[in-house]
Motif scaffolding. Sequence first.
Motif, PDB file in Angstrom:
ATOM      1  N   LEU A  65      30.141   1.763  -3.376  1.00  0.00           N
ATOM      2  CA  LEU A  65      30.187   0.630  -2.498  1.00  0.00           C
ATOM      3  C   LEU A  65      29.725   0.921  -1.076  1.00  0.00           C
ATOM      4  O   LEU A  65      29.978   0.171  -0.116  1.00  0.00           O
ATOM      5  CB  LEU A  65      31.951   0.341  -2.497  1.00  0.00           C
ATOM      6  N   LEU A  68      28.547  -1.925   1.709  1.00  0.00           N
ATOM      7  CA  LEU A  68      28.854  -3.284   0.916  1.00  0.00           C
ATOM      8  C   LEU A  68      29.842  -3.593   1.931  1.00  0.00           C
ATOM      9  O   LEU A  68      31.063  -2.983   1.820  1.00  0.00           O
ATOM     10  CB  LEU A  68      29.024  -3.125  -0.650  1.00  0.00           C
ATOM     11  N   ASP A  69      29.978  -4.858   2.260  1.00  0.00           N
ATOM     12  CA  ASP A  69      30.974  -5.413   3.100  1.00  0.00           C
ATOM     13  C   ASP A  69      32.220  -5.823   2.094  1.00  0.00           C
ATOM     14  O   ASP A  69      31.810  -6.427   1.008  1.00  0.00           O
ATOM     15  CB  ASP A  69      30.699  -6.682   3.923  1.00  0.00           C
ATOM     16  N   GLY A  71      34.490  -8.382   0.532  1.00  0.00           N
ATOM     17  CA  GLY A  71      34.317  -9.666  -0.037  1.00  0.00           C
ATOM     18  C   GLY A  71      33.053 -10.233  -0.592  1.00  0.00           C
ATOM     19  O   GLY A  71      32.856 -11.050  -1.066  1.00  0.00           O
ATOM     20  N   THR A  72      32.132  -8.905  -0.846  1.00  0.00           N
ATOM     21  CA  THR A  72      30.868  -9.148  -1.389  1.00  0.00           C
ATOM     22  C   THR A  72      31.120  -9.362  -2.946  1.00  0.00           C
ATOM     23  O   THR A  72      31.971  -8.641  -3.544  1.00  0.00           O
ATOM     24  CB  THR A  72      30.137  -7.923  -1.208  1.00  0.00           C
ATOM     25  N   VAL A  73      30.511 -10.176  -3.680  1.00  0.00           N
ATOM     26  CA  VAL A  73      30.394 -10.537  -5.081  1.00  0.00           C
ATOM     27  C   VAL A  73      29.693  -9.575  -5.744  1.00  0.00           C
ATOM     28  O   VAL A  73      28.576  -9.484  -5.480  1.00  0.00           O
ATOM     29  CB  VAL A  73      30.100 -12.041  -5.543  1.00  0.00           C
ATOM     30  N   ILE A  74      29.958  -8.989  -6.793  1.00  0.00           N
ATOM     31  CA  ILE A  74      29.336  -7.854  -7.513  1.00  0.00           C
ATOM     32  C   ILE A  74      29.275  -8.431  -8.920  1.00  0.00           C
ATOM     33  O   ILE A  74      30.259  -8.938  -9.606  1.00  0.00           O
ATOM     34  CB  ILE A  74      30.061  -6.505  -7.688  1.00  0.00           C
ATOM     35  N   LYS A 121      38.017   1.308  -0.365  1.00  0.00           N
ATOM     36  CA  LYS A 121      37.184   0.474  -0.808  1.00  0.00           C
ATOM     37  C   LYS A 121      37.402   0.475  -2.453  1.00  0.00           C
ATOM     38  O   LYS A 121      37.445   1.477  -3.083  1.00  0.00           O
ATOM     39  CB  LYS A 121      35.709   0.524  -0.665  1.00  0.00           C
ATOM     40  N   TYR A 132      34.992  -8.729  -6.784  1.00  0.00           N
ATOM     41  CA  TYR A 132      34.715  -8.646  -5.378  1.00  0.00           C
ATOM     42  C   TYR A 132      35.033  -7.107  -4.896  1.00  0.00           C
ATOM     43  O   TYR A 132      35.667  -6.308  -5.685  1.00  0.00           O
ATOM     44  CB  TYR A 132      35.878  -9.515  -4.654  1.00  0.00           C
ATOM     45  N   VAL A 133      34.339  -6.922  -3.672  1.00  0.00           N
ATOM     46  CA  VAL A 133      34.763  -5.774  -3.048  1.00  0.00           C
ATOM     47  C   VAL A 133      35.934  -5.774  -2.178  1.00  0.00           C
ATOM     48  O   VAL A 133      35.973  -6.986  -1.570  1.00  0.00           O
ATOM     49  CB  VAL A 133      33.416  -5.301  -2.082  1.00  0.00           C
ATOM     50  N   LYS A 162      41.997 -12.511  -2.229  1.00  0.00           N
ATOM     51  CA  LYS A 162      41.377 -11.765  -1.078  1.00  0.00           C
ATOM     52  C   LYS A 162      41.959 -10.204  -0.857  1.00  0.00           C
ATOM     53  O   LYS A 162      43.286 -10.291  -1.219  1.00  0.00           O
ATOM     54  CB  LYS A 162      41.541 -12.671   0.014  1.00  0.00           C
TER      55      LYS A 162
END
Length: 279
Positions: A65, A68-69, A71-74, A121, A132-133, A162
């Motif tokens: 991760l 990667l910010d 909220g990023t979708v993986i 993270k 999500y991250v 979130k």
Amino acid sequence: MVNKRTVIGLLLCMVLALAGCRENTAPAKTAKEESQSKMNVVISETAADTGSETETAAGPKIENLDGLDAGTVISPEDIEGGELDNYFVSYTIDDDLFKRIYGLSYKEDCTIPREELRYLKVLHYGYDRQIYVGELMVNAELAGDFLEIFRALYENQYEIEKMLLVDDFGADDNWSIENNNTSAFNYRVSTLDGVTLSNHAFGRAIDINPLHNPYVTYYDWGMDTYFDESIPYMNREDSSLKHMINHEDLCCRLFIEHGFTWGGDWENPKDYQHFEKIE
């Protein structure tokens, strides 16, 4: 005198003879070459059926991760086959991250050395079932507990809407709650007395899915009040609603197994979103 027809006939014979030579200039294949040719056909057909023998299994496109910010979708395919530990990681607080939190969750008068905090993270499922991250700031002593808990939640596809640092909401708890944000560290006083430091100030407490799990105060005459009446909390008496934490909930069970206490067990107030571990 030579007859013209004879000359033309001779010329045609010469042309045909030359053409035949050209067609037969390629040497005949030896027995060894003929055998190798047949073998190549077999290998070609096998490769078409099973794939190339030199082809290796594709690894994950996202190996960790880093960068990667939150909220990023993986995509599940992007991490399939990867080592799950790479997606549940603890970091020290570097200068760039410290700049992000200083003056917000890390107040100017904060007495907690940043060396005592860790930035996590993790992966989590959102309410929309996407991956999500997520990010958290916690006490260094509890980083292992948090990583184990959130890995187990992820493996069981437990939904958290979130998971962003409270700094994304100006370190304002109400603003974070309004966005149903799960967060931990915030150097602030306790809501119980407004004077002593909250366990959030030490990174030893976390609030999870707060809109479904509010902070509620009960009065002797039977009334109750939420921490902030302007926030549209969900009705916990509606058993059809998901995401409400109770004793049977996986999240509650995991935190208690790791030595945390749950605010839902407090007599008054009850803080259904809250888990903390003092020592």
